[in-house]
Scaffold this active site. Sequence first.
Site, PDB file in Angstrom:
ATOM      1  N   HIS A  18      67.143  36.609  19.229  1.00 47.24           N
ATOM      2  CA  HIS A  18      65.988  35.848  20.421  1.00 47.24           C
ATOM      3  C   HIS A  18      66.453  35.914  21.918  1.00 47.24           C
ATOM      4  CE1 HIS A  18      63.162  35.225  17.405  1.00 47.24           C
ATOM      5  NE2 HIS A  18      63.017  36.403  17.530  1.00 47.24           N
ATOM      6  N   HIS A  41      58.504  45.979  14.808  1.00 45.75           N
ATOM      7  CA  HIS A  41      58.284  44.936  14.191  1.00 45.75           C
ATOM      8  C   HIS A  41      57.681  44.192  14.321  1.00 45.75           C
ATOM      9  CE1 HIS A  41      60.565  49.036  12.264  1.00 45.75           C
ATOM     10  NE2 HIS A  41      59.909  48.590  11.044  1.00 45.75           N
ATOM     11  N   ASP A 145      52.741  52.382  11.071  1.00 48.01           N
ATOM     12  CA  ASP A 145      54.308  51.708  10.677  1.00 48.01           C
ATOM     13  C   ASP A 145      54.886  51.911  11.610  1.00 48.01           C
ATOM     14  OD1 ASP A 145      56.452  52.737   8.308  1.00 48.01           O
ATOM     15  OD2 ASP A 145      56.803  53.657   9.971  1.00 48.01           O
ATOM     16  N   GLY A 146      56.404  50.631  11.901  1.00 48.60           N
ATOM     17  CA  GLY A 146      57.517  51.172  12.957  1.00 48.60           C
ATOM     18  C   GLY A 146      57.597  51.911  13.496  1.00 48.60           C
ATOM     19  N   ASP A 166      63.486  45.486  14.273  1.00 48.96           N
ATOM     20  CA  ASP A 166      63.363  44.263  13.325  1.00 48.96           C
ATOM     21  C   ASP A 166      62.855  44.399  11.955  1.00 48.96           C
ATOM     22  OD1 ASP A 166      64.242  41.746  12.454  1.00 48.96           O
ATOM     23  OD2 ASP A 166      63.107  40.724  14.174  1.00 48.96           O
TER      24      ASP A 166
HETATM   25  C1  LIG Z   1      62.060  40.376  10.675  1.00 52.38           C
HETATM   26  S1  LIG Z   1      60.361  40.772  10.681  1.00 52.38           S
HETATM   27  C2  LIG Z   1      59.701  40.571  12.006  1.00 52.38           C
HETATM   28  C3  LIG Z   1      60.329  39.538  12.902  1.00 52.38           C
HETATM   29  C4  LIG Z   1      60.054  39.595  14.587  1.00 52.38           C
HETATM   30  N1  LIG Z   1      60.441  40.442  15.464  1.00 52.38           N
HETATM   31  C5  LIG Z   1      60.283  38.166  15.481  1.00 52.38           C
HETATM   32  O1  LIG Z   1      62.222  38.494  15.360  1.00 52.38           O
HETATM   33  O2  LIG Z   1      59.659  37.082  15.603  1.00 52.38           O
HETATM   34  C6  LIG Z   1      59.357  42.283   9.805  1.00 52.38           C
HETATM   35  C7  LIG Z   1      58.567  42.422  10.074  1.00 52.38           C
HETATM   36  O3  LIG Z   1      57.802  43.865  10.229  1.00 52.38           O
HETATM   37  C8  LIG Z   1      57.147  44.201   9.006  1.00 52.38           C
HETATM   38  N2  LIG Z   1      57.226  45.159   8.750  1.00 52.38           N
HETATM   39  C9  LIG Z   1      57.263  45.821   7.359  1.00 52.38           C
HETATM   40  N3  LIG Z   1      57.607  46.832   7.065  1.00 52.38           N
HETATM   41  C10 LIG Z   1      57.170  47.676   8.500  1.00 52.38           C
HETATM   42  C11 LIG Z   1      56.300  49.117   8.886  1.00 52.38           C
HETATM   43  N4  LIG Z   1      56.994  49.575   7.660  1.00 52.38           N
HETATM   44  N5  LIG Z   1      56.463  48.495   9.344  1.00 52.38           N
HETATM   45  C12 LIG Z   1      56.290  48.050  10.972  1.00 52.38           C
HETATM   46  N6  LIG Z   1      55.978  46.243  11.060  1.00 52.38           N
HETATM   47  C13 LIG Z   1      56.295  46.365   9.413  1.00 52.38           C
HETATM   48  C14 LIG Z   1      56.832  42.952   7.979  1.00 52.38           C
HETATM   49  O4  LIG Z   1      55.112  42.315   7.783  1.00 52.38           O
HETATM   50  C15 LIG Z   1      57.196  41.733   9.264  1.00 52.38           C
HETATM   51  O5  LIG Z   1      56.632  40.868   9.683  1.00 52.38           O
END
Ligand SMILES: C[S@@+](CC[C@H](N)C(=O)[O-])C[C@H]1O[C@@H](n2cnc3c(N)ncnc32)[C@H](O)[C@@H]1O
Length: 284
Positions: A18, A41, A145-146, A166
């Site tokens: 961050h 993500h 999906d991300g 992320d």
């Molecule tokens: C490491 S966390 C994100 C933290 C956030 N970027 C932050 O810095 O505050 C990863 C997130 O990706 C989500 N996630 C998991 N698989 C995913 C996918 N295929 N596409 C999008 N999001 C996904 C999870 O639910 C989780 O909330």
Amino acid sequence: MNYRHVYHAGNFADVIKHVTLSLVIEYLKRKASPFRVIDTHAGIGQYDLNSEAAGKTGEWREGIGRLWGQDLPDGIKELLAPYFTSIRSVNGDGELRCYPGSPLVARGLMRAQDSLVVNELHPEDYAALVRILRGDMRVKILNIDGWIALRSLLPPKERRGVILIDPPFEVAGELDRLVSGLKDGLRRFATGTYLLWYPIKGLPAVETMKQRVAQLGIDKLLCAELFVHRPGDEQRLNGSGLLIINPPYFLDAHLGKILPFLAERLAQSREARSHLTWLAGSSN
Ligand SMILES: C[S@@+](CC[C@H](N)C(=O)[O-])C[C@H]1O[C@@H](n2cnc3c(N)ncnc32)[C@H](O)[C@@H]1O
């Protein structure tokens, strides 16, 4: 999808991620023209540090807990100021109760002309994100999906911006999707700044990932790593890294000051250290 970021919010890995995101946004603000932040993500946007989940690991206490309300050396204070602005935007100046995830770090710093696209696949986390961000016309919230989001959102119409990638790295094949997603993203938006976060448990997996990304033929690729333990124990998060594609000018110099400071302040063992390496190109 088992990963829940609330257990880790505000830990040492969030701090370096961050801080870097906030610096990149500040550099983008040096020009009046609008930019876009894309967060593939995104998580839930805001984390209650007094919640049972956050309390269970207490990870934030060894991260932001060692910085907030503490003395910071001159030279570091200024560089962490944007990051602290985003934390203040959810807490005021007082007690640290809440930690901003990447969507709120971005929103806390962007201007009226800038925009933010956040994407989160987990249905509950997406709903939480909607509750926090709805009503802000600068923000678009997606639930796909991300890796598909990455492909469909590039290039941004502003042709300026930062993309935070992320993923939780919890499913097999994430590295392949990451490399092909990046390759495709760069073909669509070669001049964007990309921040790719990764966990460091053991070194071999990380070295493979770095090599595969470096082989994409990127002109400028900076790697910033922060270790709180010596890497090796695969059951533990020993460090975290960021691959930064097209870093803004000055970012390497600024990270060059911040990383050693964080390695010392956030150390969890005597083996704590940091590395800042150009995997391709340089600041010149
Ligand atoms: C490491 S966390 C994100 C933290 C956030 N970027 C932050 O810095 O505050 C990863 C997130 O990706 C989500 N996630 C998991 N698989 C995913 C996918 N295929 N596409 C999008 N999001 C996904 C999870 O639910 C989780 O909330």
